[in-house]
Every structure is written in structure tokens, then in C-alpha cells.
Write a protein that holds these residues in place. Structure first.
Motif, PDB file in Angstrom:
ATOM      1  N   THR A  33       2.779  30.154  10.487  1.00 40.07           N
ATOM      2  CA  THR A  33       1.671  30.277   9.195  1.00 40.07           C
ATOM      3  C   THR A  33       0.882  30.974   9.390  1.00 40.07           C
ATOM      4  N   ARG A  34       0.016  31.489   8.272  1.00 39.68           N
ATOM      5  CA  ARG A  34      -1.105  32.174   8.406  1.00 39.68           C
ATOM      6  C   ARG A  34      -2.401  31.479   7.951  1.00 39.68           C
ATOM      7  N   LEU A  35      -3.438  31.672   8.638  1.00 37.38           N
ATOM      8  CA  LEU A  35      -4.843  31.107   8.165  1.00 37.38           C
ATOM      9  C   LEU A  35      -5.753  32.172   8.414  1.00 37.38           C
ATOM     10  N   GLY A  36      -5.760  32.968   7.200  1.00 42.64           N
ATOM     11  CA  GLY A  36      -6.875  34.174   7.279  1.00 42.64           C
ATOM     12  C   GLY A  36      -5.904  35.119   8.453  1.00 42.64           C
ATOM     13  N   ALA A  37      -7.075  35.498   9.550  1.00 38.27           N
ATOM     14  CA  ALA A  37      -6.490  36.486  10.387  1.00 38.27           C
ATOM     15  C   ALA A  37      -5.864  35.763  11.317  1.00 38.27           C
ATOM     16  N   VAL A  38      -5.985  34.504  11.537  1.00 37.36           N
ATOM     17  CA  VAL A  38      -5.694  33.659  12.783  1.00 37.36           C
ATOM     18  C   VAL A  38      -4.460  33.079  12.396  1.00 37.36           C
ATOM     19  N   ARG A  39      -3.437  33.456  13.520  1.00 36.37           N
ATOM     20  CA  ARG A  39      -1.959  33.065  13.450  1.00 36.37           C
ATOM     21  C   ARG A  39      -1.953  31.634  14.086  1.00 36.37           C
ATOM     22  N   LEU A  40      -1.044  30.817  13.595  1.00 36.93           N
ATOM     23  CA  LEU A  40      -0.544  29.632  14.283  1.00 36.93           C
ATOM     24  C   LEU A  40       0.734  29.955  14.668  1.00 36.93           C
ATOM     25  N   VAL A  41       1.028  29.836  16.081  1.00 37.52           N
ATOM     26  CA  VAL A  41       2.490  30.161  16.404  1.00 37.52           C
ATOM     27  C   VAL A  41       3.144  29.181  17.176  1.00 37.52           C
ATOM     28  N   ALA A  42       4.405  28.824  16.902  1.00 39.91           N
ATOM     29  CA  ALA A  42       5.051  27.587  17.813  1.00 39.91           C
ATOM     30  C   ALA A  42       6.546  28.433  18.187  1.00 39.91           C
ATOM     31  N   TYR A  43       6.905  27.999  19.395  1.00 40.35           N
ATOM     32  CA  TYR A  43       8.443  28.637  19.488  1.00 40.35           C
ATOM     33  C   TYR A  43       9.331  27.711  18.521  1.00 40.35           C
ATOM     34  N   THR A  44      10.462  28.641  18.159  1.00 43.50           N
ATOM     35  CA  THR A  44      11.205  27.903  16.950  1.00 43.50           C
ATOM     36  C   THR A  44      12.662  27.306  17.630  1.00 43.50           C
ATOM     37  N   SER A  45      12.781  27.657  18.998  1.00 46.55           N
ATOM     38  CA  SER A  45      13.969  27.300  19.637  1.00 46.55           C
ATOM     39  C   SER A  45      13.864  27.335  21.117  1.00 46.55           C
ATOM     40  N   CYS A  46      14.864  26.881  21.830  1.00 47.39           N
ATOM     41  CA  CYS A  46      14.706  27.041  23.286  1.00 47.39           C
ATOM     42  C   CYS A  46      15.081  28.411  23.589  1.00 47.39           C
ATOM     43  N   ASP A  47      15.997  29.022  23.054  1.00 50.41           N
ATOM     44  CA  ASP A  47      16.192  30.472  23.044  1.00 50.41           C
ATOM     45  C   ASP A  47      15.063  31.354  22.690  1.00 50.41           C
ATOM     46  N   ASP A  48      14.059  31.029  21.715  1.00 53.27           N
ATOM     47  CA  ASP A  48      12.979  31.893  21.252  1.00 53.27           C
ATOM     48  C   ASP A  48      12.047  31.485  22.540  1.00 53.27           C
ATOM     49  N   LEU A  49      11.961  30.301  23.105  1.00 54.66           N
ATOM     50  CA  LEU A  49      10.994  30.146  24.006  1.00 54.66           C
ATOM     51  C   LEU A  49      11.384  30.840  25.538  1.00 54.66           C
ATOM     52  N   LEU A  50      12.784  30.979  25.605  1.00 56.72           N
ATOM     53  CA  LEU A  50      12.948  31.878  26.884  1.00 56.72           C
ATOM     54  C   LEU A  50      12.734  33.255  26.696  1.00 56.72           C
ATOM     55  N   SER A  51      13.149  33.824  25.522  1.00 57.09           N
ATOM     56  CA  SER A  51      12.908  35.352  25.432  1.00 57.09           C
ATOM     57  C   SER A  51      11.577  35.561  25.434  1.00 57.09           C
ATOM     58  N   HIS A 409      -8.758  26.400  24.096  1.00 56.64           N
ATOM     59  CA  HIS A 409      -7.792  25.968  23.410  1.00 56.64           C
ATOM     60  C   HIS A 409      -8.195  24.431  22.999  1.00 56.64           C
ATOM     61  N   ARG A 410      -7.908  24.138  21.846  1.00 62.63           N
ATOM     62  CA  ARG A 410      -8.239  22.795  21.242  1.00 62.63           C
ATOM     63  C   ARG A 410      -6.978  22.007  20.814  1.00 62.63           C
ATOM     64  N   PHE A 411      -7.166  20.855  21.284  1.00 61.63           N
ATOM     65  CA  PHE A 411      -5.959  19.954  21.042  1.00 61.63           C
ATOM     66  C   PHE A 411      -6.747  18.479  20.217  1.00 61.63           C
ATOM     67  N   ASP A 412      -5.998  17.847  19.251  1.00 63.49           N
ATOM     68  CA  ASP A 412      -6.350  16.776  18.639  1.00 63.49           C
ATOM     69  C   ASP A 412      -6.131  15.440  19.255  1.00 63.49           C
ATOM     70  N   ALA A 418       0.842  11.340  22.372  1.00 68.69           N
ATOM     71  CA  ALA A 418       0.507  12.902  22.780  1.00 68.69           C
ATOM     72  C   ALA A 418      -0.550  13.625  21.794  1.00 68.69           C
ATOM     73  N   PRO A 419      -1.158  14.226  22.263  1.00 69.03           N
ATOM     74  CA  PRO A 419      -2.279  15.088  21.473  1.00 69.03           C
ATOM     75  C   PRO A 419      -1.450  16.151  20.752  1.00 69.03           C
ATOM     76  N   SER A 420      -2.088  16.886  19.563  1.00 63.38           N
ATOM     77  CA  SER A 420      -1.665  17.793  19.046  1.00 63.38           C
ATOM     78  C   SER A 420      -2.286  19.130  19.129  1.00 63.38           C
ATOM     79  N   TYR A 421      -1.675  20.113  19.541  1.00 68.25           N
ATOM     80  CA  TYR A 421      -2.265  21.408  19.749  1.00 68.25           C
ATOM     81  C   TYR A 421      -2.665  21.990  18.463  1.00 68.25           C
ATOM     82  N   VAL A 422      -4.022  22.491  18.260  1.00 65.93           N
ATOM     83  CA  VAL A 422      -4.517  22.789  17.092  1.00 65.93           C
ATOM     84  C   VAL A 422      -4.687  24.123  17.063  1.00 65.93           C
ATOM     85  N   ALA A 423      -5.486  24.860  17.773  1.00 64.31           N
ATOM     86  CA  ALA A 423      -5.932  26.282  17.692  1.00 64.31           C
ATOM     87  C   ALA A 423      -6.416  26.725  18.993  1.00 64.31           C
ATOM     88  N   SER A 424      -6.586  28.114  18.939  1.00 64.83           N
ATOM     89  CA  SER A 424      -7.133  28.727  20.082  1.00 64.83           C
ATOM     90  C   SER A 424      -7.990  29.769  19.687  1.00 64.83           C
TER      91      SER A 424
END
Length: 672
Positions: A33-51, A409-412, A418-424
Motif C-alpha cells: 500500500t502507499r502512504l504518500g511517498a512512503v511504501r509499506l511492504v510485506a512478503y506475499t508468500s514464501c516464494d516471494d520471501l525467498l526470491s 524501525h518501529r513496532f506497535d 506479538a508486536p505489529s511492525y509499523v514503519a521504518s
């Protein structure tokens, strides 16, 4: 000292991962997702993580493997949470934020003192001043000098044991680089409830209530080929890149080994859906946050870990946020030659740095320095191979020094579990320690020092960020030009910053308007304060070094500052101890201040007299009350605690109890 430069577009931020660990179509929640010029990025799958991890690590790998620290110059029962009614009034660990406990070598609840020495946990009853329980946490003859910290909640203690470069005399020893967390029940005779061995090295921990958040750092578990001497660096690099691109996902996913009280071992690893990454990352380092509720112990969910593909070595926590910060490249120049001094150097023992808070050495013109650049969300932190590989007869190209910058890096922590990863984000320059960070009224304040490209000048800046997006809101720079930060303290909407090279400017900062922070006052005196401590309305205590007008340090000084008028800070009182040093300069946990009576204790190491320097600090000045010494170990006093009407001091050999009013010795409790 140096100052903080003022450039910095807020860089990449990240999101909490909510996807399932399946190799397939990404779920809607996992899309960037986009928050202005700041991108929030997460892996979509194990294949995505590995590549993703493979490719980023292949860009960052060197001919010598995944080395983050190569020098540039070398490039070569239920826990009881209710206090007893008769619990003695007592001090606690000196921490950054009220209500957020930090690991330390000793803990007390007023009824007990708990400490770990040489792999042995001991419980001391404060009423009888006797050891009432002990528990060896390692097998064998003992491990002198094993580093260990403690956290305490009710009848549960968590012992944080770290490996080092020492070979320990034990069967079950902690190997270099290995981390072990031991949960101990203190309701009766001390006993181990569980042992957690995470992959990687222990960074730090914070506790809110009975919930502990533990941060570890790990690298991918990849075996690189061994090479003969005649293999060129370009060939090594190519082979290492191919090795990385063949590595399985399991090489990156951190492992955890949990042993329960019965000795049953359970092995787990962080799953793909619990790994996040910034938009810009190297793939060579991972941060894992483990969560343990001391009141419940280690449950079926283990340590509930989440992992971030990033690096960090400084931890700062509030009641609702956990921040991990660090310099991503971790390339350090070789030490500069000693700087000429104006007089004969004082010969004195110097306390070792603790928790990474010791100031770095001053730069010299001959020392290679990074070139500051404007960070962006797409800027790569990896080290790309040279565009053209040199032939065997060509000289190797000069290494490009990466920019000097800090990632945060900030965690909520606002929800249980477990905490939630928020932003960097990234800011130019380097932090001094966790006190360079402060969250207040929805904003994060950060103080850093940045060197000029030629190493001749430096500048310090305080940045103000929106804590939710980590986007920059405001900044104030130009602090102590040509110097560096030696101490920082943020107290509500006010900040204090000490820079030093020859004189000590103490700056006062008005941070009420996050978009327009400003310097309101400046005090220039000789020497510097390496640690600043609030001492009531309009008062600030400084622990540091006195110095000559040319910057030569002369010995420990304790200062009391009047900061009631932000435009005109002044020093009310100073105590100076020639040719001495104090661990409180590097480790705030070593400093004790008891506001009720004005009692302050500063560990002191000097040529002629060492021990715990006892002071009285009131609204108008500093008075020396005496020096507590331990027989046979005068220079090894590490901590001081107030328990009831007694002053307890801890050294490597034992604990001494003195009358807090008269300083008369009451008892000695050996720990060996």
C-alpha cells in the motif's frame, strides 16, 4: 564532537505481515500500500520471501561472504504481581522511560535482591541480608565473567545470557555468539521453567508489565565455498552470489529451540507470514522480536516471534512502541592515530563501554569518512559489485564508502501478544545510544551526528518524525559544529544536547512545535557531560569529564545545571575528581539518584581511590558525602540500590550493605 546534519527525506516504511505462508496468489491484505511517498511492504508468500531475500542478499554479498562488519580500510505457578504490604521502599534500575524496565545485572523488589554471577543466580533476602537460594544455570565448574542480565516480574526472573570470545569452563557452555534466555521460578527454591535458545545474537530487551520483548539479530545460515589463495575476488564474488541464489528459504528463517522444565526440547522457526521487509533492504541481516509473558511463562505459542529483514543494534521502548535502530552497512574505518594532547596524559583505568553507549573516537583528517547523500525510499543499502570487474593485473578499485545514516524501525506494542511492525525510515548520521531517541505526543525525536566527507567537520541535528508514518515533520541542525554529541536527554517537550571537542556546549531545545523545533539556549563550559539525568523542576544532573581548554580530559565531573530558563541554562555546582573515570558515563544503569533524600551514587575508578562516590544533590548544589569501598575489590563496584534505610552496592566479589544516612558498613554478602 560532531553535530547532526539536516537532510533527510523520510525513507521506506514497512507493514505488519498478515499473509499466510503459502506459495501462491497473494492475499488482498498482503498487497503493498502507499502512504504518500512512503511504501509499506510485506512478503506475499514464501516464494516471494525467498526470491526477494535471495536477490537482495546476492547484491550485498562480498567475496568473503555476508560480512556486515568488514572495516573499510581492510575491506579484507502464577507469578505474584501484587507487592507485599511490608515491602521495603526501594530504588529500581535507572531506565530511560518510566514504566518500561530494562535488563540489568541486579534486580530488587524490596524483599529480595537477585543477581547472576559466573552462571549462578542468587537470591538474597533483604531482611536477613543472607543468600537464601541459588541456582546454577550452566553445568561444570562455573563460568567466571559470563555476561548475563536480568529481568524480574513477581516471582519470575528471566536471565539473558550472551556468548562472547571467552571459552567457558562448563559442559553446557554458551558458545561465542550464542544467546540463551532462561526463565526461572523464584516462588520457592529457584528452578528453571524453560530455556530459550534463539538463532542469532542478543541485542536488548524491554518489559512493560509482565510482558518482555526480546530483540535478536541473525544472519542467513549459508555455507559459502572455501577458496584457494589464487582465486581472484571477482571469481569469489560470482561464486558467492550463485551460492546465495541457490539457498533455500530456511536459510533465512530464524530458528528457536525451547527446552521445558522436564528437559523436552521443541525446535521451531519463524514462518514466512511473520517476516516483513523494508522497501530497501540488504537481505544479509534479520531482526527478530520475541514475546514472553513472564506471568504465564513459555506457552504453546513459544516466543511468538516476528522477523524484519533489517539490521539494528540500539533498542528504545515506550509503553506502546518498540524502536530498533542501527547503521545498515556497519562498515567502520580503522581507528585513527592518537590525537596529540596539550599536557601529559593521565594514567587511569577506564571503564569498558556497556550496551554500546560509549562515545566513538574523534575523527581525524586522515580517517576515511562517508559522503552524505539524500536518502530516498528506493535507495539501496546494498553494496553493488563494481561495474567493470578488474583483470588480475589491474589494481582493485578503491571501495566506495557508503553514506553515514541510521535506519529506525518501529513496532506497535499496544495489543497483547506479538508486536505489529509499523514503519521504518532513515536519517543521516549516527546515534549515540538509546537516549538519542524519544517518543512524545505522537512524534519521535532523533538526535544524530554526521561527519563531513573529508572528516574535518561534523554537525549534529535533531529530527522530529511522525511516529505513525515515520515521515519527517521538522528538524533543527547546526549543533556544535566540528564536534559530536556526547549526551542527549529529551524531557517532555524539551530537549538537551551536549556536544564536545574542546568546550562543552549544552544546548536547550524547544520541541513543542514538531514542525519547527528550535534551539533556545546554549551554555559553554570546559569538559562534557556523557549522561544527563532529570533532577526535578528546572534541574539537570550531568555525569562526564572535566577537560582543559584544549580538550584534554582531566577526570570525572558531576554537574548540576539550572535549566529553568531555557534561554539561559547555567551550571549551579560542580564536583571534580582528578584522574578518574566512571562507568556511569557509558552505562546509565550504573548511576543512582534517589530524589527523596537527594542521594546520588557514582561508581568511580581512580589512581588513588576507587569505589562508589556518594553525593547529596539538592536544589542548590552537590556535596560529597563519602566513598564506599569493597575490601579486595575497590574498583569493581557496578551498581547501587536504596532498600529501606540502607544503601546496597554490588561488585564482582559481593554485595555490601551500608547505612544510607551515616554510610557505616552493616554487612558483607560474598558472591563467590
Amino acid at each position: 564532537m560532531k553535530t547532526l546534519i539536516r537532510t533527510a527525506a523520510a525513507a521506506a516504511a514497512l507493514a505488519t505481515v498478515t499473509t499466510a505462508c503459502t506459495a501462491g496468489t497473494p492475499s488482498p491484505e498482503s498487497r503493498p500500500t502507499r502512504l504518500g511517498a512512503v511504501r509499506l511492504v510485506a512478503y506475499t508468500s514464501c516464494d516471494d520471501l525467498l526470491s526477494g531475500l535471495r536477490e537482495h542478499a546476492a547484491r550485498s554479498v562480498t567475496p568473503y561472504g555476508l560480512q556486515n562488519g568488514m572495516p573499510v580500510a581492510a575491506l579484507a505457578k502464577e507469578a505474584r504481581t501484587t507487592a507485599k504490604a511490608d515491602t521495603s521502599e526501594h530504588s529500581t534500575t535507572n531506565v530511560h522511560e518510566a514504566g518500561v524496565d530494562e535488563p540489568d545485572v541486579v534486580k530488587t523488589d524490596g524483599d529480595r535482591v537477585i543477581t547472576v554471577k559466573d552462571g549462578v543466580l542468587r537470591v538474597i533476602d533483604t531482611a536477613t541480608q543472607k543468600v537464601t537460594g541459588s541456582l546454577r544455570l550452566t553445568d561444570g565448574d562455573g563460568v567466571r565473567g559470563m555476561p548475563a542480565d536480568l529481568l524480574l516480574s513477581g516471582d519470575r526472573a528471566l536471565v539473558l545470557m550472551r556468548g562472547g570470545d571467552i571459552m567457558y569452563k562448563a559442559v553446557d557452555f554458551v558458545r561465542p555468539g550464542e544467546t540463551k534466555y532462561v526463565l526461572v521460578d523464584l516462588s520457592g527454591a529457584p528452578k528453571v521453567l524453560s530455556t530459550i535458545k534463539p538463532q542469532g545474537s542478543y541485542v536488548d530487551a524491554r518489559v512493560v508489565g509482565s510482558t518482555v520483548r526480546l530483540v535478536t539479530r541473525s544472519q542467513p545460515d549459508i555455507a559459502f565455498p572455501e577458496y584457494e589463495q589464487d582465486v581472484s575476488e571477482s571469481e569469489r564474488l560470482k561464486a558467492n552470489q550463485e551460492t546465495v541464489r541457490r539457498a533455500p528459504a530456511e536459510a533465512w528463517l530464524p530458528k528457536i529451540e525451547i527446552t521445558d522444565a522436564a528437559g523436552t526440547i521443541r525446535r521451531e522457526s519463524v514462518t514466512c507470514e511473520r517476516v516483513s521487509h523494508p522497501a530497501d533492504y540488504s537481505g544479509t541481516s534479520l531482526l527478530t522480536v520475541h514475546t514472553i509473558d513472564l506471568a504465564r511463562g513459555v506457552t504453546a505459542s513459544g516466543t511468538d516471534p516476528i522477523t524484519l529483514a533489517a539490521d539494528g543494534d540500539t533498542v528504545y521502548g515506550t509503553g506502546t512502541s518498540l524502536y530498533v535502530a542501527g547503521t545498515p552497512h556497519r562498515w567502520m574505518p580503522l581507528p585513527p592515530p592518537p590525537r596529540p594532547m596539550d599536557d601529559t596524559p593521565a594514567t587511569r583505568p577506564r571503564p569498558l563501554p556497556s550496551q554500546g553507549v560509549a562515545p566513538a573516537e574523534e575523527p581525524t583528517p586522515t580517517q576515511p569518512q562517508p559522503t552524505p547523500i539524500e536518502p530516498t525510499s528506493a535507495q539501496s543499502t546494498s553494496t553493488e559489485p563494481p561495474p567493470t570487474e578488474p583483470t588480475p593485473t589491474e589494481p582493485s578499485p578503491s571501495p566506495t564508502v557508503p553514506p553515514e545514516e541510521t535506519e529506525i524501525h518501529r513496532f506497535d506494542l499496544s495489543s497483547p501478544g506479538a508486536p505489529s511492525y509499523v514503519a521504518s525510515t532513515k536519517v543521516p548520521g549516527r546515534l549515540l545510544n538509546q537516549y538519542s531517541l524519544s517518543e512524545y505526543d505522537g512524534h519521535l525525536r532523533i538526535a544524530t551526528t554526521l561527519n563531513s566527507p573529508d572528516g574535518r567537520t561534523s554537525s549534529s541535528t535533531v529530527y522530529v518524525l511522525d511516529a505513525t508514518t515515520m515521515a519527517r515533520t521538522g528538524e533543527v541542525g547546526g549543533l556544535g559544529k566540528g564536534e559530536r554529541i556526547y549526551s542527549v536527554r529529551f524531557i517532555g517537550p524539551v530537549g538537551y544536547c551536549v556536544t564536545f571537542k574542546q568546550v562543552d556546549p549544552l544546548y536547550t531545545l524547544d520541541l513543542r512545535d514538531p514542525a519547527a523545533p528550535k534551539v533556545t539556549g546554549e551554555l559553554k563550559i570546559t569538559g562534557y557531560s556523557a549522561y544527563l539525568h532529570p533532577a526535578g523542576e528546572g534541574r539537570l544532573i550531568g555525569i562526564g569529564q572535566e577537560a582543559s581548554e584544549k580538550g584534554r580530559t582531566l577526570g570525572t565531573q558531576v554537574s548540576l545545571f539550572d535549566v529553568g530558563d531555557p534561554a539561559a541554562p547555567r551550571r549551579l555546582s560542580q564536583l571534580f575528581q582528578k584522574d578518574s573515570g566512571s562507568a556511569a558515563e557509558w552505562d546509565p544503569h550504573a548511576f543512582l539518584y534517589w530524589p527523596k533524600t537527594g542521594l546520588a551514587v557514582v561508581p568511580l575508578t581512580a589512581q588513588n581511590e576507587s569505589g562508589a562516590l556518594v553525593l547529596k544533590i539538592d536544589d542548590s548544589g552537590i556535596t560529597r558525602r563519602g566513598l564506599i569501598q569493597h575490601s579486595g575489590d575497590p574498583s569493581g563496584i557496578q551498581r547501587a540500590m536504596v532498600i529501606g534505610d540502607a544503601l546496597w552496592t554490588l561488585s564482582y566479589e559481593g554485595i555490601q550493605v551500608n547505612d544510607a544516612a551515616t554510610l557505616a558498613e552493616r554487612s558483607w554478602i560474598p558472591l563467590r
